[in-house]
Design a protein around this motif. Structure first.
Motif, PDB file in Angstrom:
ATOM      1  N   MET A 134       0.844  -1.201   0.023  1.00 11.09           N
ATOM      2  CA  MET A 134      -0.137  -0.010  -0.078  1.00 11.09           C
ATOM      3  C   MET A 134       0.852   1.370   0.145  1.00 11.09           C
ATOM      4  O   MET A 134       0.323   2.199  -0.125  1.00 11.09           O
ATOM      5  N   LEU A 135       2.394   1.106   0.164  1.00  2.00           N
ATOM      6  CA  LEU A 135       3.172   2.031   0.143  1.00  2.00           C
ATOM      7  C   LEU A 135       3.466   2.827  -1.314  1.00  2.00           C
ATOM      8  O   LEU A 135       4.404   2.167  -1.993  1.00  2.00           O
ATOM      9  N   ALA A 136       2.431   3.659  -1.846  1.00  2.00           N
ATOM     10  CA  ALA A 136       2.605   3.958  -3.453  1.00  2.00           C
ATOM     11  C   ALA A 136       3.879   4.460  -3.727  1.00  2.00           C
ATOM     12  O   ALA A 136       4.422   3.882  -4.893  1.00  2.00           O
ATOM     13  N   PRO A 137       4.547   5.355  -2.896  1.00  2.68           N
ATOM     14  CA  PRO A 137       5.818   5.855  -3.636  1.00  2.68           C
ATOM     15  C   PRO A 137       7.122   4.702  -3.895  1.00  2.68           C
ATOM     16  O   PRO A 137       7.726   4.663  -5.010  1.00  2.68           O
ATOM     17  N   LYS A 138       7.025   3.738  -2.969  1.00  7.79           N
ATOM     18  CA  LYS A 138       7.989   2.606  -3.522  1.00  7.79           C
ATOM     19  C   LYS A 138       7.721   1.819  -4.546  1.00  7.79           C
ATOM     20  O   LYS A 138       8.657   1.292  -5.279  1.00  7.79           O
ATOM     21  N   HIS A 139       6.486   1.777  -5.093  1.00  9.69           N
ATOM     22  CA  HIS A 139       6.243   1.067  -6.448  1.00  9.69           C
ATOM     23  C   HIS A 139       7.148   1.768  -7.490  1.00  9.69           C
ATOM     24  O   HIS A 139       7.616   0.952  -8.326  1.00  9.69           O
ATOM     25  N   ILE A 140       7.348   2.969  -7.505  1.00 12.46           N
ATOM     26  CA  ILE A 140       7.892   3.662  -8.604  1.00 12.46           C
ATOM     27  C   ILE A 140       9.485   3.233  -8.755  1.00 12.46           C
ATOM     28  O   ILE A 140       9.943   2.860  -9.742  1.00 12.46           O
ATOM     29  N   SER A 141      10.115   3.567  -7.369  1.00 19.34           N
ATOM     30  CA  SER A 141      11.405   3.114  -7.479  1.00 19.34           C
ATOM     31  C   SER A 141      11.668   1.705  -7.374  1.00 19.34           C
ATOM     32  O   SER A 141      12.686   1.523  -8.059  1.00 19.34           O
ATOM     33  N   LYS A 142      10.923   0.725  -6.903  1.00 14.76           N
ATOM     34  CA  LYS A 142      11.047  -0.567  -7.313  1.00 14.76           C
ATOM     35  C   LYS A 142      11.228  -0.894  -8.552  1.00 14.76           C
ATOM     36  O   LYS A 142      11.742  -1.604  -9.453  1.00 14.76           O
TER      37      LYS A 142
END
Length: 152
Positions: A134-142
């Motif tokens: 649910m941690l949205a910002p992590k999706h982009i970096s991953k």
């Protein structure tokens, strides 16, 4: 059935924000794909996630990848969302939840909304990364880390 790293993605079709037919087969074999499922247009966390993908979109494109956002929202909702936040990537409407079922992204909140899950698929259509958080910002970096690894 839930997709796992190493699985080939199933072919899927949907309508994009223009009401045009989208067929995943047109991208597989051409480029890497980042597919992110998100719960709902115009909610704070989903908007932040979409805007983060927007802000990094050129980085994905420069690495030869396409970004696709998918939710249960209607085409009309996606059109307004994309226009308001100037989203340059593909948004697909999954109102019948067929795509989420193909990917094994079972509904989250009360069985109504998508979970927040990002898939990175290589040029051959093989899943290289799945990030479910649910941690949205992590999706982009991953996703960006994985795409960089694929082209290295």
């Amino acid at each position: 059935m839930e997709l796992k790293v190493g699985d080939k993605i199933p072919n899927f079709k949907a309508k994009d924000i223009n009401g045009s037919d989208f067929d995943s087969q047109n991208l597989v074999g051409q480029k890497s794909i980042v597919i992110y499922f998100y719960p709902k247009d115009n909610t704070p966390i989903c908007t932040a996630e979409a805007c983060s993908f927007r802000d990094q979109y050129e980085d994905f494109k420069d690495l030869g990848a396409e970004v696709i956002g998918i939710s249960n929202d209607s085409i009309d909702s996606h059109q307004k969302f994309a226009k308001q936040y100037q989203l340059p990537f593909i948004l697909l409407s999954d109102t019948d939840k067929k795509i989420s079922k193909l990917f094994g992204v079972s509904s989250g909140l009360f069985g109504i909304l998508h979970r927040r899950v990002t898939f990175v698929i290589d040029k051959n259509g093989v899943v290289q990364m799945i990030f479910d958080s649910m941690l949205a910002p992590k999706h982009i970096s991953k996703a960006l880390e994985t795409i960089k690894r694929l082209v290295a």
